[in-house]
Design an enzyme around this catalytic site. Structure first.
Site, PDB file in Angstrom:
ATOM      1  CG  ASP A 127      -2.037  -1.021   1.108  1.00 44.93           C
ATOM      2  OD1 ASP A 127      -2.143  -1.655   0.047  1.00 44.93           O
ATOM      3  OD2 ASP A 127      -2.776  -1.199   2.085  1.00 44.93           O
ATOM      4  NE  ARG A 266     -18.226  -9.114 -19.648  1.00 39.58           N
ATOM      5  CZ  ARG A 266     -19.365  -8.773 -20.217  1.00 39.58           C
ATOM      6  NH1 ARG A 266     -20.017  -7.704 -19.809  1.00 39.58           N
ATOM      7  NH2 ARG A 266     -19.865  -9.491 -21.208  1.00 39.58           N
TER       8      ARG A 266
END
Ligand code: F6P
Length: 343
Positions: A127, A266
């Protein structure tokens, strides 16, 4: 000296490279002895460990995961945990600990250091949200994996005139989403730092496709949140450590974008794929430099510190400055994306 090492929190590529560097620097340069505690602080509390030497670390440099395994166990949340940590460390005659971890693990380490446990921290997390260091171990690899995936999504999106939503990790910050989005030419990037307006994102996509562009990739960080009242989110679930279980915002975003734009959408959720496999060359280098510097700090008895990189330089910063708050994405970078690359 006798040195203990552990890896805590979520894993990431580059942990083994850091362990190897710690062991090599300690044993080759200083003739130290090193033991590795298993599964983070849990291994210290339960006295679960393995001896580490150069032979044990052969071949681990390019390997993902961690030979020491990991957990999110926090000694401050285990009854008697801190006393147990001190007792086990003393029973091994350990002079100092090297703790390789993210926000949570380093936070507990700061408290332990203040309680008299001699330790040095090494920041790791895909992160990249730890203060005091430009980069954490694992971030570069995760970004590269995301960029490779987004490049692939682009070609199939072009073939079908579709919108591809790609969800990446990023609990509280959107470093991966921002870097990967910018590096791979995403049309929209949604990050936890700023609540997103889905109608605005839909309008941007409609404009692009009206201009005749036939592929749009939307990168969304798992911790991104919609502006209040705009999208209904499912009930929040928590894991064993009271962390919100994330993952799924991408599906909601895809559904809503399809409804608002009329374009087929999608979703691909990259999730733990970003944490697996071999570290990039950058992460191997970073982990190696961090491991060496951690052992040097131990020999200077410079405890309660975290190793970091600022510019090209390896630095030490007080753990108290590194933890507590999260390093958010630089607003200038977000501005750049919004103003220059998303139009
Ligand atoms: O802290 C790193 C991180 O990758 C977060 O982005 C993510 O939310 C979390 O770990 C997921 O961890 P796990 O599913 O392994 O508990």
């Amino acid at each position: 000296m006798r040195i203990g090492v552990l890896t805590g929190g979520g894993d990431c590529p580059g942990l083994n490279a850091a362990i190897r560097a710690v062991v090599r620097r300690a044993t080759v340069t200083y003739q130290d002895e090193v033991i590795g505690f298993l599964a983070g602080w849990q291994g210290v509390i339960e006295n679960d460990f393995i001896p580490l030497d150069i032979a044990r670390c052969r071949g681990i440099l390019p390997r993902g995961g961690t030979i020491l395994r990991t957990s999110r166990v926090n000694p401050y949340k285990v009854p008697g945990g801190v006393e147990k940590v001190k007792e086990v460390i003393a029973s091994h005659n350990i002079d100092a600990m090297v703790v390789i971890g993210g926000e949570g693990t380093l936070g507990a380490s700061r408290e332990l250091a203040e309680a008299g446990v001699p330790l040095v921290g090494i920041p790791k997390t895909i992160d990249n949200d730890v203060f005091g260091t430009d980069y954490t171990i694992g971030f570069d690899t995760a970004v590269q994996i995301a960029v490779d995936a987004i490049d692939r999504l682009h070609t199939t999106a072009e073939a079908h005139d579709r919108v591809m939503v790609c969800e990446v990790m990023g609990r509280h910050v959107g470093w991966i989403a921002t870097y990967a989005g910018l590096a791979a030419g995403a049309a929209v990037v949604l990050v936890p730092e700023e609540p997103f307006d889905i109608a605005q994102a839909a309008a941007r996509l409609k404009r692009r496709h009206a201009l005749g562009r036939f592929a749009s990739v939307v990168v969304v960080a798992e911790g991104a949140k919609p502006v209040e009242g705009t999208l209904e989110l499912p009930p929040v679930e928590y894991d064993a450590y009271d962390h919100e279980r994330l993952g799924g915002i991408g599906s909601l975003v895809a559904q809503e974008l399809e409804r608002l734009t009329g374009l087929e959408a999608r979703v691909t959720m990259l999730g733990h794929v970003l944490r697996g496999g071999s570290p990039s060359a950058f992460d191997r280098m970073l982990a190696t430099r961090f491991g060496v510097a951690a052992i040097d700090s131990v020999h200077q008895e410079d405890y309660g510190k975290m190793i970091g990189i600022q510019g090209h330089d390896i630095v030490t910063v007080p753990l108290s400055e590194a933890v507590g708050d999260l390093k958010k994405v630089n607003p200038a970078l977000m501005e750049l994306i919004a103003r220059v690359f998303l139009e």
